[in-house]
Design a protein around this motif. Sequence first.
Motif, mmCIF file in Angstrom:
data_model
loop_
_atom_site.group_PDB
_atom_site.id
_atom_site.type_symbol
_atom_site.label_atom_id
_atom_site.label_comp_id
_atom_site.label_asym_id
_atom_site.label_seq_id
_atom_site.Cartn_x
_atom_site.Cartn_y
_atom_site.Cartn_z
ATOM 1 N N MET A 208 3.272 2.135 -0.323
ATOM 2 C CA MET A 208 2.140 1.189 -0.216
ATOM 3 C C MET A 208 0.946 1.663 -1.060
ATOM 4 N N PRO A 209 1.101 1.668 -2.401
ATOM 5 C CA PRO A 209 -0.038 2.075 -3.224
ATOM 6 C C PRO A 209 -1.198 1.077 -3.113
ATOM 7 N N GLN A 210 -2.345 1.468 -3.654
ATOM 8 C CA GLN A 210 -3.572 0.658 -3.574
ATOM 9 C C GLN A 210 -3.369 -0.778 -4.047
ATOM 10 N N ASP A 211 -2.639 -0.954 -5.170
ATOM 11 C CA ASP A 211 -2.453 -2.302 -5.743
ATOM 12 C C ASP A 211 -1.733 -3.233 -4.773
ATOM 13 N N ILE A 212 -0.796 -2.671 -4.008
ATOM 14 C CA ILE A 212 -0.067 -3.482 -3.014
ATOM 15 C C ILE A 212 -1.036 -3.899 -1.913
ATOM 16 N N MET A 213 -1.868 -2.955 -1.468
ATOM 17 C CA MET A 213 -2.824 -3.267 -0.402
ATOM 18 C C MET A 213 -3.770 -4.393 -0.835
ATOM 19 N N LYS A 214 -4.196 -4.362 -2.118
ATOM 20 C CA LYS A 214 -5.087 -5.416 -2.641
ATOM 21 C C LYS A 214 -4.375 -6.764 -2.639
ATOM 22 N N MET A 215 -3.104 -6.752 -3.053
ATOM 23 C CA MET A 215 -2.338 -8.004 -3.101
ATOM 24 C C MET A 215 -2.163 -8.584 -1.690
ATOM 25 N N ILE A 216 -1.887 -7.710 -0.722
ATOM 26 C CA ILE A 216 -1.713 -8.156 0.669
ATOM 27 C C ILE A 216 -3.017 -8.787 1.165
ATOM 28 N N LYS A 217 -4.121 -8.125 0.848
ATOM 29 C CA LYS A 217 -5.432 -8.620 1.296
ATOM 30 C C LYS A 217 -5.731 -9.997 0.709
ATOM 31 N N LYS A 218 -5.323 -10.177 -0.559
ATOM 32 C CA LYS A 218 -5.623 -11.424 -1.271
ATOM 33 C C LYS A 218 -4.726 -12.584 -0.822
ATOM 34 N N HIS A 219 -3.429 -12.308 -0.616
ATOM 35 C CA HIS A 219 -2.479 -13.415 -0.430
ATOM 36 C C HIS A 219 -1.876 -13.541 0.973
ATOM 37 N N PHE A 220 -2.042 -12.526 1.811
ATOM 38 C CA PHE A 220 -1.369 -12.548 3.118
ATOM 39 C C PHE A 220 -2.380 -12.752 4.247
ATOM 40 N N SER A 221 -1.895 -13.290 5.347
ATOM 41 C CA SER A 221 -2.754 -13.529 6.495
ATOM 42 C C SER A 221 -3.224 -12.188 7.077
ATOM 43 N N PRO A 222 -4.495 -12.117 7.514
ATOM 44 C CA PRO A 222 -4.996 -10.870 8.119
ATOM 45 C C PRO A 222 -4.212 -10.498 9.378
ATOM 46 N N SER A 223 -3.547 -11.510 9.995
ATOM 47 C CA SER A 223 -2.789 -11.218 11.224
ATOM 48 C C SER A 223 -1.301 -10.942 10.926
ATOM 49 N N ALA A 224 -0.976 -10.668 9.650
ATOM 50 C CA ALA A 224 0.425 -10.405 9.279
ATOM 51 C C ALA A 224 0.989 -9.244 10.106
ATOM 52 N N HIS A 225 2.247 -9.390 10.534
ATOM 53 C CA HIS A 225 2.931 -8.290 11.235
ATOM 54 C C HIS A 225 3.155 -7.140 10.276
ATOM 55 N N LYS A 226 2.959 -5.915 10.749
ATOM 56 C CA LYS A 226 3.234 -4.743 9.902
ATOM 57 C C LYS A 226 4.309 -3.903 10.582
ATOM 58 N N ILE A 227 5.398 -3.681 9.829
ATOM 59 C CA ILE A 227 6.497 -2.886 10.378
ATOM 60 C C ILE A 227 6.789 -1.747 9.414
ATOM 61 N N GLU A 228 6.704 -0.529 9.931
ATOM 62 C CA GLU A 228 6.978 0.635 9.090
ATOM 63 C C GLU A 228 8.085 1.437 9.747
ATOM 64 N N VAL A 229 9.130 1.682 8.980
ATOM 65 C CA VAL A 229 10.270 2.404 9.539
ATOM 66 C C VAL A 229 10.092 3.906 9.328
ATOM 67 N N SER A 230 10.401 4.682 10.357
ATOM 68 C CA SER A 230 10.338 6.151 10.325
ATOM 69 C C SER A 230 8.933 6.692 10.089
ATOM 70 N N GLY A 231 7.936 6.030 10.636
ATOM 71 C CA GLY A 231 6.551 6.533 10.533
ATOM 72 C C GLY A 231 6.141 6.747 9.092
ATOM 73 N N ARG A 232 5.405 7.848 8.845
ATOM 74 C CA ARG A 232 4.889 8.109 7.506
ATOM 75 C C ARG A 232 6.009 8.443 6.530
#
Length: 373
Positions: A187-211
């Motif tokens: 999840m580099p910075q550019d991905i985070m910016k794209m998510i902020k711009k195009h995805f709903s703030p209430s989007a579900h976040k699922i991360e497998v195996s923690g960090r």
Amino acid sequence: MENFKQLGINKDIVKGLDELGIVKPTQIQAEVISVLLNGNTDLIGQAQTGTGKTAAFGLPLLHRINPKVDKVQGLILCPTRELGQQIAKQLFKFTKYSDKIFTESIYGGERIEKQISALRRPTHIIVATPGRLIDLVKRKAVDLTYVKTVILDEADEMLSMGFKTQLDEILNYVTGVENKWLFSATMPQDIMKMIKKHFSPSAHKIEVSGRNVVNKNIQHQFLICEDNEKLNILIQFLQSERDNRGLVFCKTKAAAQTLAKQLIAKNIPADAIHGDLKQIERDKVMRAFKNESLRVLVATDIAARGIDVDSLSYVVHYQLPDKEEYYTHRSGRTARAGKEGVSLALVNSKELKSIRYFQKALNIAFSQIRPRK
């Protein structure tokens, strides 16, 4: 959840999955499918390549398609031709016993007229590389009006390949969609910016195996040697692997070509894959690797995008990558579908600090191995 039926996947699709030996959902599949079958939503999934992401987003997408409506209803964006073809093939296999849902894979490096004519057939899902999709939309060969679900697979790969502008453009075409699902190993910075711009703030976040998104079945090893010793040590390692197949990574095209020639000269069935290859040449190399007439594929980071070959025993970092996400992607080519694999880095004393950095940033343990005398 023990099986796909309990997750809510329909019995005809479960029959197709059983035939493929896909019986018990992986962690990403269990978590993602239960959310996506529950209703319209945006979703961000972080999972390493090889964890079963295609079924995680593919099965809920198939449930959303109305086979009786001859319109494109689902759009999957991915970085490379190989990955696109592989996703389309899997969706086809999943629906062997259910209503026919037609998927078309479109990508650059192929005659556009051939793809335009293929898109005249009934098509419910398009799997596309971003540049070629935009070309087809501009030629009015693709109508995205009825698309309800957009999926970005290997989003970090697409951005690092320079598709940021195209992805923005495509996401602006499909503002009326009900579902946007993004999957990425990192999840580099550019991905985070794209998510902020195009995805709903209430989007579900699922991360497998923690960090730690690096597959647990990979043994991470490093061996310290001088640069002029690397070739002999690599040859020793490849000989010890006998008939096992794997990938060897270099940072540049020139280094990959040179190394492949050096391995061939030592009677090791190898070839190189890099950005200068024409698509027809790339396909020929990949065919030889998949049908096992080649044992070793020497690759650059960009050229290896989307390579998906089962049963690779090892990955060798002949030259270490600059970024930790490249290390994650390289290593993820081995130990797929529950198997085990080795990720071996050949490093000089100056590069040891990179190993320490990857160890900390990716939360993985490296073991040092000694060269054989």
